[in-house]
Design a protein around this motif. Sequence first.
Motif, PDB file in Angstrom:
ATOM      1  N   VAL A   1       0.812  -1.208   0.000  1.00  0.00           N
ATOM      2  CA  VAL A   1       0.000   0.000   0.000  1.00  0.00           C
ATOM      3  C   VAL A   1       0.853   1.268   0.000  1.00  0.00           C
ATOM      4  CG1 VAL A   1      -0.208   0.279   2.514  1.00  0.00           C
ATOM      5  CG2 VAL A   1      -2.086   0.995   1.019  1.00  0.00           C
TER       6      VAL A   1
ATOM      7  N   LYS B   1      -0.935   2.730  -3.220  1.00  0.00           N
ATOM      8  CA  LYS B   1      -1.946   3.726  -2.859  1.00  0.00           C
ATOM      9  C   LYS B   1      -1.647   5.114  -3.415  1.00  0.00           C
ATOM     10  CE  LYS B   1      -4.703   5.304   1.049  1.00  0.00           C
ATOM     11  NZ  LYS B   1      -4.920   5.191   2.509  1.00  0.00           N
TER      12      LYS B   1
ATOM     13  N   LYS C   1      -3.886   7.223  -6.151  1.00  0.00           N
ATOM     14  CA  LYS C   1      -4.354   8.599  -5.945  1.00  0.00           C
ATOM     15  C   LYS C   1      -3.989   9.489  -7.131  1.00  0.00           C
ATOM     16  CE  LYS C   1      -4.717   9.262  -0.952  1.00  0.00           C
ATOM     17  NZ  LYS C   1      -4.221  10.048   0.199  1.00  0.00           N
TER      18      LYS C   1
END
Length: 578
Positions: A298, A302, A306
Amino acid sequence: MKLRNQLHSIQFKLTLTFLLILLPLVSVSVFANNYSQSIMDEQIGDRTRGALLTTLEYVDQLTKNMDQQTLMIGLNPSIVDIWNDIDNPLSPDHLYGLHSVQQQLSAITNVNGAIKEAFIIHGESGNGVSTMTGGVRWPEVKQEFWFKQTVNSNGGLVVHIPTNTGIGQSKYLNSDIIYYSRLLDVQSSIKEPNVLVLAVDKASFRKIIQHLQTSDNMNIQLFYNNSFVLETNPASVRGTGNEDEMMSISEASNYWSIQLEQPRSELFRLTHRLQQFTYLIIVVSIIMAVWLAWLVHVEISKPLQKLLAAFKQFSGGNFTTHIVHHRKDKFGAVMNGFNRMADAQRMLIEEDYEKELRLAKSEFSLLQSQINPHFLYNTLDSIYSVAIKNKIQEISEMVINLARFFRVSLGKGRETFTLEETVQHLMYYIRVQQIRTDHFTIQITIEEEAKPVQILKLLLQPVVENAIIHGLERSSQGGELRINANLTGGFLQIEVADTGIGITREKMNHLRNELAMITSHSYRISPSSPTDIYFGLKNVKSRLKLYYGEEADLTVVSVENEGTQVTLRIPLRKGEEG
């Protein structure tokens, strides 16, 4: 393509790596669980067999006790001599001796609680004595299987368990009793030997084995010489077909044998719980592995997600896109760079948006200015018609109300009025129309909570004008104009209804199509639409959409020759809900 991308993702690769590491640990756990369960199965089986053997010892002991009791009675001279010297024990001459024998047998049964009844059968006559009934007459007893078996045993103990069918069937013996029989005098040489019988209730044996009954689904069966004697739970679940698998354990001792049946799931409940606990640990371990893989990836995936989402939103026209983060690493620097790029791009297009806003405001002012001339022409025409027709003082009242109407319409620069002020202003116009024609009446119903709500000025006047001129005025029978307003579900709902001539179905469909083209994003009246058709209603809906947004709406329902109802739904703004 989507599946291929997932297979090449970092998350999938990390998850697969953790699962491969976890696989040997899971295998060892499963093996250890199965091995421990097999050991526990063996231990439970050994303990159960031990308990069954102990129970059989008690059963054998009861049988040995019956052997001793019958032998003691069979060798008792006071009893043997009486029975050897008589030809019929129920004759009056032998009543005293018969009574003496019955007392001795009763003394034995009273001492031994397992013996329910004791009786002696005279071999020659078939008559006898019993501790329960006194004298007994069994004329065909010599034909009974158990009697023959006792005679042929040469003085040995015979255990007989009556049955309802087959060889063990007897018309004298009870199937709920176990009978122990022996010749009364082993050394006697009489032609028809006498037989001593001790009757033991099966309940005594049931009490011995009942302590093994630990479950409602367990069944314990007792056998003598492989013949069924009794069972503790005949209605128990048997492991056949789709039912629970039954575990059967049996043991034998001398002539007696015992068998225990119980569902395996119940017998090994504790081991099953241990197995379930092991599986739970395995599941938790797998979840932890997946979670660790997700936690590792992550930090990389992540921020990339985004950034990808922000680029998609920005390319889709959302120029206010901004990435909120607290990262201090290189991903944070990339996100800050995207935010600066988005701000710069937004500044370049702000001027175009401002031009559009100024255009929208000018169109809004134009829409309001279009109403006053339109209304003024109609009103002046009305005054002229009344003056020609009546030549009376009512014209002055019409002029006064018209002057008041225009004075309020100016509004000293105000764009909105309360609903109460709007209706009061509207009454000036309605009064002018009522003086001009007496074909209609007016009914106004407004909730108290709705009166202070602010609405655009001149929003209702075109709707009321249409109701009077195009509905009520054309009706030869007059009619009624109704205005209702209330608050419901976060909206101010205003209904303007008339009982005029209504609208034909063809025109109604055309009107709905014209109004449907007006939205909050396309609030301008279509250039292809004639400006003189439904001008008032289209103007009102345009102003609603422009000022209040897409939630605001105007709907029309009409039935020809019955009337028309126009409904305005205006969303309440903050502070107006109360």
